[in-house]
Design a protein around this motif. Structure first.
Motif, short mmCIF file in Angstrom:
data_model
loop_
_atom_site.label_atom_id
_atom_site.label_comp_id
_atom_site.label_asym_id
_atom_site.label_seq_id
_atom_site.Cartn_x
_atom_site.Cartn_y
_atom_site.Cartn_z
N THR A 1 -12.37 80.88 -38.50
CA THR A 1 -11.33 81.91 -38.54
C THR A 1 -10.62 81.89 -39.89
O THR A 1 -10.19 80.84 -40.36
CB THR A 1 -10.28 81.67 -37.43
OG1 THR A 1 -10.95 81.64 -36.17
CG2 THR A 1 -9.24 82.76 -37.42
N VAL A 2 -10.51 83.06 -40.50
CA VAL A 2 -9.75 83.22 -41.74
C VAL A 2 -8.35 83.67 -41.32
O VAL A 2 -8.20 84.62 -40.55
CB VAL A 2 -10.39 84.28 -42.66
CG1 VAL A 2 -9.53 84.51 -43.89
CG2 VAL A 2 -11.79 83.85 -43.05
N ILE A 3 -7.33 82.96 -41.82
CA ILE A 3 -5.94 83.27 -41.48
C ILE A 3 -5.22 83.72 -42.75
O ILE A 3 -5.21 83.00 -43.74
CB ILE A 3 -5.24 82.05 -40.88
CG1 ILE A 3 -5.98 81.59 -39.61
CG2 ILE A 3 -3.78 82.37 -40.58
CD1 ILE A 3 -5.52 80.27 -39.08
N VAL A 4 -4.66 84.92 -42.69
CA VAL A 4 -3.91 85.47 -43.82
C VAL A 4 -2.45 85.59 -43.39
O VAL A 4 -2.15 86.18 -42.34
CB VAL A 4 -4.44 86.86 -44.24
CG1 VAL A 4 -3.63 87.44 -45.38
CG2 VAL A 4 -5.91 86.78 -44.61
N VAL B 1 -3.98 82.51 -47.87
CA VAL B 1 -5.17 82.58 -47.03
C VAL B 1 -5.65 81.16 -46.76
O VAL B 1 -5.56 80.28 -47.63
CB VAL B 1 -6.28 83.44 -47.70
CG1 VAL B 1 -6.72 82.87 -49.02
CG2 VAL B 1 -7.46 83.61 -46.77
N ASP B 2 -6.13 80.95 -45.54
CA ASP B 2 -6.65 79.64 -45.15
C ASP B 2 -7.85 79.85 -44.24
O ASP B 2 -7.94 80.88 -43.55
CB ASP B 2 -5.57 78.84 -44.42
CG ASP B 2 -5.87 77.36 -44.36
OD1 ASP B 2 -6.83 76.91 -45.01
OD2 ASP B 2 -5.13 76.63 -43.66
N LEU B 3 -8.75 78.90 -44.25
CA LEU B 3 -9.95 78.96 -43.41
C LEU B 3 -9.89 77.78 -42.44
O LEU B 3 -9.86 76.62 -42.87
CB LEU B 3 -11.20 78.88 -44.28
CG LEU B 3 -12.54 78.91 -43.57
CD1 LEU B 3 -12.73 80.21 -42.82
CD2 LEU B 3 -13.66 78.73 -44.58
N HIS C 1 -16.33 80.89 -48.29
CA HIS C 1 -15.35 80.75 -49.37
C HIS C 1 -14.39 81.94 -49.26
O HIS C 1 -14.82 83.07 -49.08
CB HIS C 1 -16.03 80.76 -50.74
CG HIS C 1 -17.09 79.73 -50.88
ND1 HIS C 1 -16.82 78.41 -51.14
CD2 HIS C 1 -18.44 79.82 -50.76
CE1 HIS C 1 -17.96 77.73 -51.19
NE2 HIS C 1 -18.95 78.57 -50.96
N THR C 2 -13.09 81.68 -49.37
CA THR C 2 -12.10 82.75 -49.29
C THR C 2 -11.17 82.68 -50.48
O THR C 2 -10.88 81.60 -51.00
CB THR C 2 -11.26 82.63 -48.00
OG1 THR C 2 -10.56 81.39 -48.02
CG2 THR C 2 -12.12 82.72 -46.76
N LEU D 1 -8.27 90.40 -50.03
CA LEU D 1 -8.90 89.20 -49.49
C LEU D 1 -10.40 89.34 -49.64
O LEU D 1 -10.98 90.36 -49.26
CB LEU D 1 -8.55 89.04 -48.01
CG LEU D 1 -9.36 88.01 -47.23
CD1 LEU D 1 -9.07 86.60 -47.72
CD2 LEU D 1 -9.09 88.14 -45.74
N THR D 2 -11.05 88.31 -50.19
CA THR D 2 -12.50 88.28 -50.30
C THR D 2 -13.02 87.07 -49.55
O THR D 2 -12.51 85.97 -49.73
CB THR D 2 -12.96 88.23 -51.77
OG1 THR D 2 -12.42 89.35 -52.46
CG2 THR D 2 -14.47 88.26 -51.88
N ILE D 3 -14.02 87.30 -48.71
CA ILE D 3 -14.67 86.23 -47.95
C ILE D 3 -16.14 86.26 -48.33
O ILE D 3 -16.80 87.28 -48.17
CB ILE D 3 -14.53 86.45 -46.44
CG1 ILE D 3 -13.07 86.59 -46.04
CG2 ILE D 3 -15.21 85.31 -45.67
CD1 ILE D 3 -12.86 87.15 -44.64
N GLU D 4 -16.63 85.15 -48.86
CA GLU D 4 -18.04 85.05 -49.25
C GLU D 4 -18.74 84.08 -48.31
O GLU D 4 -18.29 82.96 -48.12
CB GLU D 4 -18.17 84.55 -50.68
CG GLU D 4 -17.54 85.49 -51.69
CD GLU D 4 -17.58 84.96 -53.11
OE1 GLU D 4 -17.89 83.76 -53.30
OE2 GLU D 4 -17.30 85.75 -54.02
#
Length: 82
Positions: free
Chosen positions: A44-47, A38-40, A66-67, A74-77
């Motif tokens: 945009t969050v890219i998985v 996972v990258d931010l 934060h990912t 996948l958790t995105i805070e």
């Protein structure tokens, strides 16, 4: 706390939890996704899962995101600025 499903993909469990000072989004890609990365990038969050790539656009003006990925989830805070 309100709970909303935020992805229409068939069979994929995805939820959005809103708290007073933060929002948490969780997407279960399944146990086969344990090796996913996972990258931010910007908003945009890219998985990346093997040969597949999924993109999740974050709300406009998102800061303090934060990912992380654990056991295919996948958790995105998103923290609110004070």
């Amino acid at each position: 706390m309100t709970l909303d499903q935020f992805t229409p993909e068939e069979g994929q469990v995805a939820r959005r939890y809103e708290y007073d000072d933060s929002t948490v989004m969780a997407v279960d890609f399944g146990t086969d996704a344990a090796d996913a990365s996972v990258d931010l990038v910007d908003d945009t969050v890219i998985v990346v899962l093997a040969d597949d790539q999924h993109e999740i656009d974050l709300p406009a003006n998102t800061e303090n995101a934060h990912t992380f990925m654990k056991n295919g989830v996948l958790t995105i805070e998103l923290e609110e600025d004070r």
